[in-house]
Design a protein around this motif. Structure first.
Motif, mmCIF file in Angstrom:
data_model
loop_
_atom_site.group_PDB
_atom_site.id
_atom_site.type_symbol
_atom_site.label_atom_id
_atom_site.label_comp_id
_atom_site.label_asym_id
_atom_site.label_seq_id
_atom_site.Cartn_x
_atom_site.Cartn_y
_atom_site.Cartn_z
ATOM 1 N N SER A 183 15.522 27.780 -8.768
ATOM 2 C CA SER A 183 15.596 27.758 -10.237
ATOM 3 C C SER A 183 14.335 28.289 -10.906
ATOM 4 O O SER A 183 14.222 28.252 -12.139
ATOM 5 N N GLY A 184 13.376 28.761 -10.101
ATOM 6 C CA GLY A 184 12.139 29.299 -10.659
ATOM 7 C C GLY A 184 11.180 28.223 -11.114
ATOM 8 O O GLY A 184 10.294 28.480 -11.932
ATOM 9 N N LYS A 185 11.320 27.000 -10.582
ATOM 10 C CA LYS A 185 10.456 25.881 -10.961
ATOM 11 C C LYS A 185 9.712 25.335 -9.748
ATOM 12 O O LYS A 185 9.415 24.147 -9.663
ATOM 13 N N LYS A 186 9.384 26.206 -8.810
ATOM 14 C CA LYS A 186 8.762 25.784 -7.561
ATOM 15 C C LYS A 186 7.492 24.979 -7.798
ATOM 16 O O LYS A 186 6.651 25.347 -8.625
ATOM 17 N N THR A 187 7.356 23.889 -7.066
ATOM 18 C CA THR A 187 6.141 23.083 -7.078
ATOM 19 C C THR A 187 5.247 23.566 -5.946
ATOM 20 O O THR A 187 5.591 23.422 -4.770
ATOM 21 N N ASP A 188 4.115 24.178 -6.285
ATOM 22 C CA ASP A 188 3.244 24.756 -5.265
ATOM 23 C C ASP A 188 2.627 23.698 -4.358
ATOM 24 O O ASP A 188 2.427 23.937 -3.170
ATOM 25 N N ASN A 189 2.299 22.543 -4.930
ATOM 26 C CA ASN A 189 1.742 21.460 -4.130
ATOM 27 C C ASN A 189 2.804 20.976 -3.146
ATOM 28 O O ASN A 189 3.852 20.460 -3.551
ATOM 29 N N VAL A 190 2.547 21.154 -1.849
ATOM 30 C CA VAL A 190 3.558 20.869 -0.833
ATOM 31 C C VAL A 190 3.923 19.389 -0.811
ATOM 32 O O VAL A 190 5.098 19.033 -0.644
ATOM 33 N N PHE A 191 2.943 18.520 -0.973
ATOM 34 C CA PHE A 191 3.217 17.082 -0.979
ATOM 35 C C PHE A 191 4.127 16.727 -2.148
ATOM 36 O O PHE A 191 5.122 16.007 -1.989
ATOM 37 N N ALA A 192 3.800 17.238 -3.332
ATOM 38 C CA ALA A 192 4.623 16.963 -4.515
ATOM 39 C C ALA A 192 6.012 17.554 -4.368
ATOM 40 O O ALA A 192 6.995 16.981 -4.846
ATOM 41 N N ALA A 193 6.100 18.709 -3.703
ATOM 42 C CA ALA A 193 7.410 19.332 -3.501
ATOM 43 C C ALA A 193 8.274 18.509 -2.548
ATOM 44 O O ALA A 193 9.457 18.280 -2.808
ATOM 45 N N THR A 194 7.672 18.042 -1.445
ATOM 46 C CA THR A 194 8.416 17.288 -0.437
ATOM 47 C C THR A 194 8.967 15.988 -0.996
ATOM 48 O O THR A 194 10.081 15.570 -0.653
ATOM 49 N N GLN A 254 11.547 14.171 -5.650
ATOM 50 C CA GLN A 254 12.464 13.259 -6.311
ATOM 51 C C GLN A 254 11.723 12.037 -6.855
ATOM 52 O O GLN A 254 12.205 11.344 -7.747
ATOM 53 N N PHE A 255 10.505 11.774 -6.322
ATOM 54 C CA PHE A 255 9.670 10.686 -6.833
ATOM 55 C C PHE A 255 8.597 11.204 -7.788
ATOM 56 O O PHE A 255 8.370 10.626 -8.857
#
Length: 255
Positions: A100-111, A114-115
């Protein structure tokens, strides 16, 4: 061909992001192992405390041990499996953000998006309710359970869109909308899922290393598929048509 088009777009979205995707799977694996270890320790401590408090002897000892093995352990295992499945929804949310073009670069935040993005509670309610519905259908026969699982497959994507857009959407409404969206698409989705069987097999025989690439690829493709079926549902709803041979999304058009 639909599957080929979806996978092509997914690989385009992952270009330059394969490392990011692999790291999300690594973090998920670490979190999963920590959760399993903590659960195992909790189960062991509970068993030891029970034996210490009751101080069983002879047959009583084997009776209590049997209860834990036959009743408590399956409950523990069932709980752990579904906790891990819910943790996996973080990868689903992260790859949908990517698509959707809203990628979270921070891998921890991305993983654990949902939290991190305050979607955890509504994610959990939607996931749990769809799981309950699917389990109830599975009590009838195996096939109806699988069919309902496919029908409810878009509910988390729908609730994620609602949360990100600030719109009101309950878990039940998301599941109902998913069922409507998947009308006429369930076998299509099953075929798409089966197209990854070879990749999953290769991931297993490489001692799990292949999962670092297969899972991001699979989840990104499924995120693209959600855009596809939502575009089709919107078009049908707006035009009052039951079906069409041409489908269009913002990313691609296939026939």
């Amino acid at each position: 061909m639909l599957w080929k088009a979806l996978k092509t777009v997914a690989k385009e979205k992952l270009r330059g992001n394969w490392g990011w995707g692999a790291l999300t799977i690594l973090l998920f694996g670490v979190a999963s192992n920590i959760m399993l270890f903590a659960g195992y320790m909790l189960f062991t401590v509970a068993l030891l405390l029970t034996l210490l408090i009751l101080k069983p002897v002879n047959d009583d000892f084997y009776g209590i041990l049997g209860i834990f093995i036959l009743i408590i352990f399956p409950i523990f295992l069932f709980t752990m499996v579904y906790v891990l499945l819910f943790l996996l929804t973080g990868i689903q949310a992260a790859t949908y953000d990517l698509v959707s073009g809203k990628k979270t670069d921070n891998v921890f935040a991305a993983t654990f998006s949902q939290f991190i993005h305050h979607r955890g509670w509504r994610f959990f309610k939607t996931w749990l309710l769809s799981l309950v519905f699917n389990t109830l259908w599975s009590f009838l026969f195996l096939i109806p359970g699988w069919i309902k699982g496919l029908a409810y497959s878009q509910s988390l994507y729908i609730i994620q869109d609602a949360i990100d857009n600030g719109t009101s959407m309950t878990a039940r409404k998301a599941i109902t909308l998913s069922r409507k969206v998947m009308d006429g698409h369930k076998w299509e989705l099953l075929g798409l899922m089966l197209s990854f069987v070879g990749w999953l097999f290769l991931s297993i025989i490489t001692y799990g290393i292949g999962f670092f690439w297969t899972l991001p690829y699979m989840f990104t493709t499924m995120a693209e598929y959600h855009k596809y079926v939502m575009a089709d549902y919107t078009r049908r709803h707006q035009n009052g048509l039951p079906s069409s041979k041409t489908y269009t999304t913002a990313s691609y058009s296939v026939k």
